[in-house]
Write a protein that holds these residues in place. Structure first.
Motif, PDB file in Angstrom:
ATOM      1  N   VAL A  37      35.212  28.510 -18.884  1.00 45.56           N
ATOM      2  CA  VAL A  37      35.551  30.009 -18.980  1.00 45.56           C
ATOM      3  C   VAL A  37      34.682  30.707 -19.984  1.00 45.56           C
ATOM      4  O   VAL A  37      34.019  31.647 -19.485  1.00 45.56           O
ATOM      5  CB  VAL A  37      36.909  30.098 -19.128  1.00 45.56           C
ATOM      6  N   GLY A  38      34.643  30.137 -21.219  1.00 47.03           N
ATOM      7  CA  GLY A  38      33.883  30.994 -22.358  1.00 47.03           C
ATOM      8  C   GLY A  38      32.528  30.965 -22.072  1.00 47.03           C
ATOM      9  O   GLY A  38      31.956  32.244 -21.982  1.00 47.03           O
ATOM     10  N   GLU A  39      32.008  29.958 -21.821  1.00 50.04           N
ATOM     11  CA  GLU A  39      30.414  29.957 -21.748  1.00 50.04           C
ATOM     12  C   GLU A  39      29.997  30.831 -20.230  1.00 50.04           C
ATOM     13  O   GLU A  39      28.969  31.435 -20.313  1.00 50.04           O
ATOM     14  CB  GLU A  39      29.878  28.668 -21.634  1.00 50.04           C
ATOM     15  N   PHE A  40      30.741  30.762 -19.200  1.00 51.14           N
ATOM     16  CA  PHE A  40      30.255  31.489 -18.049  1.00 51.14           C
ATOM     17  C   PHE A  40      30.443  32.659 -18.378  1.00 51.14           C
ATOM     18  O   PHE A  40      29.553  33.689 -17.473  1.00 51.14           O
ATOM     19  CB  PHE A  40      31.288  31.071 -16.871  1.00 51.14           C
ATOM     20  N   THR A  41      31.434  33.410 -18.944  1.00 57.05           N
ATOM     21  CA  THR A  41      31.480  34.669 -19.405  1.00 57.05           C
ATOM     22  C   THR A  41      30.513  35.122 -20.132  1.00 57.05           C
ATOM     23  O   THR A  41      30.028  36.190 -19.873  1.00 57.05           O
ATOM     24  CB  THR A  41      32.915  35.002 -19.765  1.00 57.05           C
ATOM     25  N   ALA A  42      30.365  34.437 -21.062  1.00 61.44           N
ATOM     26  CA  ALA A  42      29.087  34.827 -21.989  1.00 61.44           C
ATOM     27  C   ALA A  42      27.929  34.678 -21.575  1.00 61.44           C
ATOM     28  O   ALA A  42      26.995  35.670 -21.649  1.00 61.44           O
ATOM     29  CB  ALA A  42      29.184  33.775 -23.245  1.00 61.44           C
ATOM     30  N   GLY A  43      27.626  33.808 -20.668  1.00 65.52           N
ATOM     31  CA  GLY A  43      26.050  33.759 -19.923  1.00 65.52           C
ATOM     32  C   GLY A  43      26.044  34.959 -18.912  1.00 65.52           C
ATOM     33  O   GLY A  43      24.895  35.496 -18.754  1.00 65.52           O
ATOM     34  N   TRP A  44      26.972  35.298 -18.065  1.00 63.88           N
ATOM     35  CA  TRP A  44      27.083  36.399 -17.406  1.00 63.88           C
ATOM     36  C   TRP A  44      26.755  37.644 -18.256  1.00 63.88           C
ATOM     37  O   TRP A  44      26.090  38.332 -17.968  1.00 63.88           O
ATOM     38  CB  TRP A  44      28.357  36.702 -16.681  1.00 63.88           C
ATOM     39  N   TRP A  45      27.408  37.822 -19.269  1.00 66.55           N
ATOM     40  CA  TRP A  45      27.279  39.083 -20.138  1.00 66.55           C
ATOM     41  C   TRP A  45      25.948  39.238 -20.906  1.00 66.55           C
ATOM     42  O   TRP A  45      25.219  40.139 -20.928  1.00 66.55           O
ATOM     43  CB  TRP A  45      28.437  39.073 -21.199  1.00 66.55           C
ATOM     44  N   ALA A  46      25.461  37.847 -21.392  1.00 66.13           N
ATOM     45  CA  ALA A  46      24.107  37.563 -21.970  1.00 66.13           C
ATOM     46  C   ALA A  46      23.006  37.673 -21.034  1.00 66.13           C
ATOM     47  O   ALA A  46      22.036  37.623 -21.315  1.00 66.13           O
ATOM     48  CB  ALA A  46      24.165  36.596 -22.852  1.00 66.13           C
ATOM     49  N   ASP A  47      23.432  37.619 -19.736  1.00 68.39           N
ATOM     50  CA  ASP A  47      22.143  37.512 -18.482  1.00 68.39           C
ATOM     51  C   ASP A  47      21.313  36.216 -18.708  1.00 68.39           C
ATOM     52  O   ASP A  47      20.120  36.325 -19.075  1.00 68.39           O
ATOM     53  CB  ASP A  47      21.304  38.779 -18.621  1.00 68.39           C
ATOM     54  N   SER A  48      22.124  34.910 -19.333  1.00 73.73           N
ATOM     55  CA  SER A  48      21.223  33.907 -19.673  1.00 73.73           C
ATOM     56  C   SER A  48      21.630  32.826 -18.626  1.00 73.73           C
ATOM     57  O   SER A  48      22.646  32.245 -18.251  1.00 73.73           O
ATOM     58  CB  SER A  48      21.884  33.274 -20.999  1.00 73.73           C
ATOM     59  N   SER A  49      20.195  32.446 -18.067  1.00 69.12           N
ATOM     60  CA  SER A  49      20.488  31.054 -17.003  1.00 69.12           C
ATOM     61  C   SER A  49      20.948  29.882 -17.749  1.00 69.12           C
ATOM     62  O   SER A  49      21.638  29.236 -17.376  1.00 69.12           O
ATOM     63  CB  SER A  49      19.057  31.006 -16.593  1.00 69.12           C
ATOM     64  N   ALA A  50      20.558  29.639 -18.919  1.00 70.63           N
ATOM     65  CA  ALA A  50      20.587  28.562 -19.745  1.00 70.63           C
ATOM     66  C   ALA A  50      21.992  28.279 -20.067  1.00 70.63           C
ATOM     67  O   ALA A  50      22.758  27.283 -20.124  1.00 70.63           O
ATOM     68  CB  ALA A  50      19.641  28.410 -21.151  1.00 70.63           C
ATOM     69  N   LEU A  51      22.860  29.509 -20.483  1.00 74.77           N
ATOM     70  CA  LEU A  51      24.119  29.459 -20.845  1.00 74.77           C
ATOM     71  C   LEU A  51      25.032  29.130 -19.753  1.00 74.77           C
ATOM     72  O   LEU A  51      25.971  28.474 -19.830  1.00 74.77           O
ATOM     73  CB  LEU A  51      24.575  30.651 -21.511  1.00 74.77           C
ATOM     74  N   GLN A  52      24.774  29.755 -18.545  1.00 76.34           N
ATOM     75  CA  GLN A  52      25.482  29.887 -17.279  1.00 76.34           C
ATOM     76  C   GLN A  52      25.231  28.048 -16.893  1.00 76.34           C
ATOM     77  O   GLN A  52      26.298  27.751 -16.289  1.00 76.34           O
ATOM     78  CB  GLN A  52      25.071  30.674 -16.262  1.00 76.34           C
ATOM     79  N   ALA A  53      23.905  27.862 -17.030  1.00 75.32           N
ATOM     80  CA  ALA A  53      23.950  26.227 -16.383  1.00 75.32           C
ATOM     81  C   ALA A  53      24.769  25.602 -17.535  1.00 75.32           C
ATOM     82  O   ALA A  53      25.257  24.402 -16.899  1.00 75.32           O
ATOM     83  CB  ALA A  53      22.462  25.983 -16.371  1.00 75.32           C
ATOM     84  N   ASP A  54      24.820  25.937 -18.698  1.00 77.72           N
ATOM     85  CA  ASP A  54      25.512  24.858 -19.608  1.00 77.72           C
ATOM     86  C   ASP A  54      27.138  24.893 -19.209  1.00 77.72           C
ATOM     87  O   ASP A  54      27.723  24.227 -19.341  1.00 77.72           O
ATOM     88  CB  ASP A  54      25.320  25.526 -20.821  1.00 77.72           C
ATOM     89  N   PRO A 111      17.791  37.976 -21.437  1.00 76.17           N
ATOM     90  CA  PRO A 111      18.903  37.295 -22.101  1.00 76.17           C
ATOM     91  C   PRO A 111      18.876  38.024 -23.553  1.00 76.17           C
ATOM     92  O   PRO A 111      18.038  38.547 -24.156  1.00 76.17           O
ATOM     93  CB  PRO A 111      18.471  35.959 -22.087  1.00 76.17           C
ATOM     94  N   LEU A 112      20.268  37.971 -24.128  1.00 74.75           N
ATOM     95  CA  LEU A 112      20.680  38.523 -25.203  1.00 74.75           C
ATOM     96  C   LEU A 112      20.919  37.323 -26.195  1.00 74.75           C
ATOM     97  O   LEU A 112      21.811  36.513 -26.129  1.00 74.75           O
ATOM     98  CB  LEU A 112      21.894  39.216 -25.259  1.00 74.75           C
ATOM     99  N   ALA A 113      19.724  37.100 -27.012  1.00 71.36           N
ATOM    100  CA  ALA A 113      19.710  35.826 -27.860  1.00 71.36           C
ATOM    101  C   ALA A 113      20.874  35.729 -28.886  1.00 71.36           C
ATOM    102  O   ALA A 113      21.399  34.607 -28.596  1.00 71.36           O
ATOM    103  CB  ALA A 113      18.354  35.785 -28.402  1.00 71.36           C
ATOM    104  N   PRO A 114      21.459  36.536 -29.534  1.00 73.02           N
ATOM    105  CA  PRO A 114      22.670  36.333 -30.390  1.00 73.02           C
ATOM    106  C   PRO A 114      23.742  35.847 -29.898  1.00 73.02           C
ATOM    107  O   PRO A 114      24.395  34.776 -30.129  1.00 73.02           O
ATOM    108  CB  PRO A 114      22.918  37.702 -31.154  1.00 73.02           C
ATOM    109  N   LEU A 115      24.125  36.492 -28.447  1.00 74.34           N
ATOM    110  CA  LEU A 115      25.105  35.827 -27.803  1.00 74.34           C
ATOM    111  C   LEU A 115      25.133  34.581 -27.236  1.00 74.34           C
ATOM    112  O   LEU A 115      26.019  33.679 -27.389  1.00 74.34           O
ATOM    113  CB  LEU A 115      25.689  36.873 -26.512  1.00 74.34           C
ATOM    114  N   MET A 116      23.748  34.257 -26.599  1.00 72.82           N
ATOM    115  CA  MET A 116      23.529  32.993 -26.318  1.00 72.82           C
ATOM    116  C   MET A 116      23.622  31.927 -27.476  1.00 72.82           C
ATOM    117  O   MET A 116      24.301  30.996 -27.119  1.00 72.82           O
ATOM    118  CB  MET A 116      21.924  32.978 -25.997  1.00 72.82           C
ATOM    119  N   ALA A 117      23.220  32.260 -28.411  1.00 75.30           N
ATOM    120  CA  ALA A 117      23.352  31.416 -29.593  1.00 75.30           C
ATOM    121  C   ALA A 117      24.527  31.103 -30.304  1.00 75.30           C
ATOM    122  O   ALA A 117      25.288  30.030 -30.321  1.00 75.30           O
ATOM    123  CB  ALA A 117      22.398  31.718 -30.772  1.00 75.30           C
TER     124      ALA A 117
END
Length: 216
Positions: A37-54, A111-117
């Motif tokens: 739940v947390g990573e998918f939301t953050a991945g969507w917000w950060a526009d990150s393929s890597a985070l949504q994959a995770d 992607p938004l790097a700070p949110l990803m990290a």
């Protein structure tokens, strides 16, 4: 004298051992459900393929742990059957991640790097806890080994996302995020193949239980 050679994983598990496995599996299931739940939301917000994959990795793991709970203390064939399902799930999620990577390549992403990290760092700490809880069960049978492999993959995925976030921040380019998403997909597919290769023969041809032979 018995003429049957039984595999260690076919031995009956004690009630105490089963209870210990269930407690650990419930704990890591809850952690991974929350991470999804947390990573998918953050991945969507950060526009990150890597985070949504995770995040999909965490969802897949939650399903894996639920299957493992269902067959704790079950027969060898049931445990191997659960491992087969887990292998198929890993392959499915690998294909879904590949599709998401392709979609982002076609549509573009920043992607938004700070949110990803930040999100990946929290996930890394949570998965370290899961890895530690599962460590002592990794050699017991294929069911628990497949669970431990998922946890090990999580650590690699989290570290990859953090590295990608750093490179994105330094270069201003989205390609590291895409590359890590692709690597996570490959990791899914490799784990799928590894688990299916071990589980499929055991599910199709489970070891026969020992029967005591008496002298004529």
């Amino acid at each position: 004298m018995s003429g049957c050679h039984c595999d260690d994983t076919a031995s009956t598990l004690s009630q105490a051992q089963d209870a210990s496995r269930r407690r650990v599996l419930w704990a890591v299931l809850g952690i991974n459900a929350a991470l999804f739940v947390g990573e998918f939301t953050a991945g969507w917000w950060a526009d990150s393929s890597a985070l949504q994959a995770d995040s999909l990795d965490s969802l897949g793991d939650a399903g894996v742990y639920a299957l493992s709970l269902a067959v704790v203390g079950g027969s060898l064939r049931q445990r191997n059957g659960a491992a087969v399902v887990k292998g198929l799930l890993q392959g499915l999620f690998g294909l879904l991640v590949l599709a998401e990577v392709v979609r982002r390549l076609l549509t573009g992403a920043e992607p938004l790097a700070p949110l990803m990290a930040g999100a990946a760092a929290i996930a890394l700490l949570a998965n370290l806890a899961c890895f530690g809880l599962l460590m002592r069960f990794r050699g017991e049978d294929l069911n628990m080994r497949s669970v431990w492999l998922c946890s090990r993959n999580d650590l690699a995925s989290n570290a990859g996302v953090i590295a990608a976030a750093g490179i994105v921040a330094l270069t201003g380019s989205a390609w590291p995020d895409t590359a890590v998403g692709l690597l996570i997909a490959v990791l899914f597919l490799h784990t799928s193949w590894q688990v299916l290769r071990e589980a499929w023969p055991g599910w199709r041809h489970p070891a026969e239980p020992c029967t005591k032979e008496t002298a004529p």
